[in-house]
Every structure is written in structure tokens, then in C-alpha cells.
Design a protein around this motif. Structure first.
Motif, PDB file in Angstrom:
ATOM      1  N   ASP A 274      -4.785  18.729   1.177  1.00  0.00           N
ATOM      2  CA  ASP A 274      -5.129  18.320   2.542  1.00  0.00           C
ATOM      3  C   ASP A 274      -5.830  16.956   2.582  1.00  0.00           C
ATOM      4  O   ASP A 274      -6.389  16.561   3.592  1.00  0.00           O
ATOM      5  CB  ASP A 274      -5.976  19.387   3.238  1.00  0.00           C
ATOM      6  N   VAL A 275      -5.787  16.234   1.465  1.00  0.00           N
ATOM      7  CA  VAL A 275      -6.375  14.894   1.377  1.00  0.00           C
ATOM      8  C   VAL A 275      -5.251  13.874   1.252  1.00  0.00           C
ATOM      9  O   VAL A 275      -4.296  14.071   0.505  1.00  0.00           O
ATOM     10  CB  VAL A 275      -7.328  14.783   0.151  1.00  0.00           C
ATOM     11  N   LEU A 276      -5.377  12.789   2.008  1.00  0.00           N
ATOM     12  CA  LEU A 276      -4.416  11.695   1.919  1.00  0.00           C
ATOM     13  C   LEU A 276      -5.060  10.576   1.109  1.00  0.00           C
ATOM     14  O   LEU A 276      -6.218  10.213   1.327  1.00  0.00           O
ATOM     15  CB  LEU A 276      -4.066  11.177   3.319  1.00  0.00           C
ATOM     16  N   MET A 277      -4.309  10.041   0.134  1.00  0.00           N
ATOM     17  CA  MET A 277      -4.809   8.955  -0.705  1.00  0.00           C
ATOM     18  C   MET A 277      -3.946   7.724  -0.494  1.00  0.00           C
ATOM     19  O   MET A 277      -2.721   7.807  -0.523  1.00  0.00           O
ATOM     20  CB  MET A 277      -4.770   9.353  -2.183  1.00  0.00           C
ATOM     21  N   ASP A 278      -4.582   6.574  -0.251  1.00  0.00           N
ATOM     22  CA  ASP A 278      -3.898   5.287  -0.158  1.00  0.00           C
ATOM     23  C   ASP A 278      -4.304   4.435  -1.351  1.00  0.00           C
ATOM     24  O   ASP A 278      -5.489   4.357  -1.685  1.00  0.00           O
ATOM     25  CB  ASP A 278      -4.286   4.519   1.113  1.00  0.00           C
TER      26      ASP A 278
ATOM     27  N   PHE B 220      -9.465   7.624   0.361  1.00  0.00           N
ATOM     28  CA  PHE B 220      -9.201   9.050   0.509  1.00  0.00           C
ATOM     29  C   PHE B 220      -9.574   9.444   1.932  1.00  0.00           C
ATOM     30  O   PHE B 220     -10.643   9.071   2.423  1.00  0.00           O
ATOM     31  CB  PHE B 220     -10.027   9.861  -0.495  1.00  0.00           C
ATOM     32  N   TYR B 221      -8.700  10.213   2.600  1.00  0.00           N
ATOM     33  CA  TYR B 221      -8.917  10.646   3.981  1.00  0.00           C
ATOM     34  C   TYR B 221      -8.731  12.153   4.060  1.00  0.00           C
ATOM     35  O   TYR B 221      -7.825  12.710   3.451  1.00  0.00           O
ATOM     36  CB  TYR B 221      -7.891  10.017   4.926  1.00  0.00           C
ATOM     37  N   ARG B 222      -9.569  12.788   4.864  1.00  0.00           N
ATOM     38  CA  ARG B 222      -9.412  14.219   5.135  1.00  0.00           C
ATOM     39  C   ARG B 222      -9.893  14.498   6.551  1.00  0.00           C
ATOM     40  O   ARG B 222     -10.971  14.072   6.947  1.00  0.00           O
ATOM     41  CB  ARG B 222     -10.219  15.061   4.155  1.00  0.00           C
ATOM     42  N   GLN B 223      -9.094  15.226   7.303  1.00  0.00           N
ATOM     43  CA  GLN B 223      -9.480  15.624   8.653  1.00  0.00           C
ATOM     44  C   GLN B 223      -9.928  17.076   8.593  1.00  0.00           C
ATOM     45  O   GLN B 223      -9.177  17.951   8.131  1.00  0.00           O
ATOM     46  CB  GLN B 223      -8.319  15.448   9.623  1.00  0.00           C
ATOM     47  N   ASP B 224     -11.153  17.347   9.081  1.00  0.00           N
ATOM     48  CA  ASP B 224     -11.650  18.727   9.048  1.00  0.00           C
ATOM     49  C   ASP B 224     -11.131  19.516  10.247  1.00  0.00           C
ATOM     50  O   ASP B 224     -10.422  18.988  11.112  1.00  0.00           O
ATOM     51  CB  ASP B 224     -13.176  18.769   8.928  1.00  0.00           C
ATOM     52  N   ASP B 225     -11.479  20.784  10.298  1.00  0.00           N
ATOM     53  CA  ASP B 225     -10.979  21.673  11.353  1.00  0.00           C
ATOM     54  C   ASP B 225     -11.437  21.277  12.751  1.00  0.00           C
ATOM     55  O   ASP B 225     -10.784  21.602  13.734  1.00  0.00           O
ATOM     56  CB  ASP B 225     -11.400  23.129  11.064  1.00  0.00           C
ATOM     57  N   SER B 226     -12.548  20.545  12.854  1.00  0.00           N
ATOM     58  CA  SER B 226     -13.031  20.118  14.170  1.00  0.00           C
ATOM     59  C   SER B 226     -12.353  18.825  14.646  1.00  0.00           C
ATOM     60  O   SER B 226     -12.597  18.379  15.747  1.00  0.00           O
ATOM     61  CB  SER B 226     -14.553  19.913  14.139  1.00  0.00           C
ATOM     62  N   GLY B 227     -11.521  18.226  13.796  1.00  0.00           N
ATOM     63  CA  GLY B 227     -10.817  16.996  14.166  1.00  0.00           C
ATOM     64  C   GLY B 227     -11.479  15.724  13.672  1.00  0.00           C
ATOM     65  O   GLY B 227     -10.961  14.628  13.876  1.00  0.00           O
ATOM     66  N   LYS B 228     -12.648  15.857  13.018  1.00  0.00           N
ATOM     67  CA  LYS B 228     -13.317  14.676  12.468  1.00  0.00           C
ATOM     68  C   LYS B 228     -12.569  14.182  11.240  1.00  0.00           C
ATOM     69  O   LYS B 228     -12.142  14.987  10.408  1.00  0.00           O
ATOM     70  CB  LYS B 228     -14.762  14.991  12.090  1.00  0.00           C
ATOM     71  N   LEU B 229     -12.425  12.874  11.142  1.00  0.00           N
ATOM     72  CA  LEU B 229     -11.767  12.264   9.987  1.00  0.00           C
ATOM     73  C   LEU B 229     -12.831  11.738   9.037  1.00  0.00           C
ATOM     74  O   LEU B 229     -13.672  10.923   9.412  1.00  0.00           O
ATOM     75  CB  LEU B 229     -10.851  11.116  10.435  1.00  0.00           C
ATOM     76  N   TRP B 230     -12.795  12.202   7.811  1.00  0.00           N
ATOM     77  CA  TRP B 230     -13.726  11.771   6.773  1.00  0.00           C
ATOM     78  C   TRP B 230     -12.953  10.883   5.812  1.00  0.00           C
ATOM     79  O   TRP B 230     -11.811  11.175   5.473  1.00  0.00           O
ATOM     80  CB  TRP B 230     -14.290  12.979   6.032  1.00  0.00           C
TER      81      TRP B 230
ATOM     82  N   GLN C 193       0.849  -1.192   0.000  1.00  0.00           N
ATOM     83  CA  GLN C 193       0.000   0.000   0.000  1.00  0.00           C
ATOM     84  C   GLN C 193       0.882   1.238   0.000  1.00  0.00           C
ATOM     85  O   GLN C 193       1.793   1.361   0.806  1.00  0.00           O
ATOM     86  CB  GLN C 193      -0.902  -0.005   1.230  1.00  0.00           C
ATOM     87  N   PHE C 194       0.595   2.163  -0.916  1.00  0.00           N
ATOM     88  CA  PHE C 194       1.310   3.436  -1.013  1.00  0.00           C
ATOM     89  C   PHE C 194       0.399   4.555  -0.557  1.00  0.00           C
ATOM     90  O   PHE C 194      -0.809   4.500  -0.766  1.00  0.00           O
ATOM     91  CB  PHE C 194       1.727   3.709  -2.473  1.00  0.00           C
ATOM     92  N   SER C 195       0.966   5.596   0.046  1.00  0.00           N
ATOM     93  CA  SER C 195       0.195   6.756   0.492  1.00  0.00           C
ATOM     94  C   SER C 195       0.722   8.014  -0.190  1.00  0.00           C
ATOM     95  O   SER C 195       1.939   8.196  -0.320  1.00  0.00           O
ATOM     96  CB  SER C 195       0.318   6.928   2.011  1.00  0.00           C
ATOM     97  N   PHE C 196      -0.211   8.874  -0.608  1.00  0.00           N
ATOM     98  CA  PHE C 196       0.142  10.127  -1.276  1.00  0.00           C
ATOM     99  C   PHE C 196      -0.667  11.255  -0.678  1.00  0.00           C
ATOM    100  O   PHE C 196      -1.845  11.086  -0.363  1.00  0.00           O
ATOM    101  CB  PHE C 196      -0.195  10.057  -2.779  1.00  0.00           C
ATOM    102  N   ALA C 197      -0.055  12.413  -0.551  1.00  0.00           N
ATOM    103  CA  ALA C 197      -0.760  13.612  -0.098  1.00  0.00           C
ATOM    104  C   ALA C 197      -1.210  14.395  -1.325  1.00  0.00           C
ATOM    105  O   ALA C 197      -0.420  14.654  -2.234  1.00  0.00           O
ATOM    106  CB  ALA C 197       0.132  14.467   0.774  1.00  0.00           C
ATOM    107  N   LEU C 198      -2.507  14.730  -1.363  1.00  0.00           N
ATOM    108  CA  LEU C 198      -3.070  15.546  -2.433  1.00  0.00           C
ATOM    109  C   LEU C 198      -3.671  16.789  -1.783  1.00  0.00           C
ATOM    110  O   LEU C 198      -4.857  16.833  -1.480  1.00  0.00           O
ATOM    111  CB  LEU C 198      -4.165  14.769  -3.185  1.00  0.00           C
TER     112      LEU C 198
END
Length: 129
Positions: free
Chosen positions: A69-73, A98-108, A62-67
Motif C-alpha cells: 500500500d506504499v507508492l515509491m518514486d 515514499f507515499y501512503r494514504q491512510d484510511d482517513s484519506g491523509k497522504l503521508w 522518474q519511475f513509480s513502483f507499488a510496494l
């Protein structure tokens, strides 16, 4: 019984996780049992004997890339099942997340992939055991 080895490293600036998973199953049973025939909707008591084993080996990466503020695996796994007296199975199973953490700390996150899950020997033969 199962074992898994995972190694985390990087290729330059790209994080990489790789490894291999191993699983072994063995089931042996003899005796009198309830035989269920779902097609005929009948039940009977009869002698049965079942002995089987299989193993699974599954290398993965598995590779991870930053796009921004979104992280893609991006990952790929190769499942290989060796079944005694049965049909061997093997399959590639890709995955993208795809992962993104919002300003409130929630991970989407959003994940898509193809998954393969072989039923256990007990699940396959429980109707006669």
C-alpha cells in the motif's frame, strides 16, 4: 525565461515520467551604484558595468513502483548550467519518495534527495547594482 516539457508513459506496468527543463537568464546593468564590501565593512559609490547570461538544461526521469500500500518514486535529474564568463556547473540530482494514504484519506510521504539550486544572476550581483 523557462520552458518545461514532461511526458507521462509506462514501461510495461511501471509508470514513467520523463522530460526536460530549460531556463535562460540575462542581466545587463550600467551606472553609478553602491558597492558593498562585506569583508572590510565598507560602502562606496562607484561606476559599475555588468553583463551576463547563462542557460540551464535539465533532462529528468522518474519511475513509480507499488510496494503493497506504499507508492515509491525513484527519479534522477541532470542539471547543466552554461555560464558566460563564469564557471559552468553540472550535477546529477537523485530523488526517492515514499507515499501512503491512510484510511482517513491523509497522504503521508517521505522524500530524500540531492537538490541543486543555482542563484539567479540578480542574487549574485545585486550587491553592486
Amino acid at each position: 525565461m523557462g520552458l518545461e516539457f514532461t511526458q507521462r508513459t509506462s514501461m510495461g506496468d511501471i509508470p514513467l515520467a520523463w522530460g526536460v527543463a530549460y531556463r535562460f537568464e540575462k542581466l545587463s546593468a550600467n551606472g553609478d551604484g553602491l558597492i558593498v564590501d562585506n569583508d572590510k565593512k565598507t560602502y562606496s559609490i562607484d561606476k559599475f558595468s555588468y553583463k551576463g547570461e547563462r542557460y540551464n538544461i535539465a533532462p529528468f526521469a522518474q519511475f513509480s513502483f507499488a510496494l503493497g500500500d506504499v507508492l515509491m518514486d525513484i527519479g534522477l535529474r541532470y542539471e547543466n548550467w552554461d555560464v558566460d564568463d563564469g564557471k559552468d556547473e553540472s550535477e546529477f540530482t537523485p530523488k526517492i519518495s515514499f507515499y501512503r494514504q491512510d484510511d482517513s484519506g491523509k497522504l503521508w510521504y517521505l522524500t530524500a534527495g540531492r537538490f541543486f539550486a543555482m542563484p539567479s544572476l540578480y542574487q549574485l550581483y545585486a550587491k553592486i547594482l
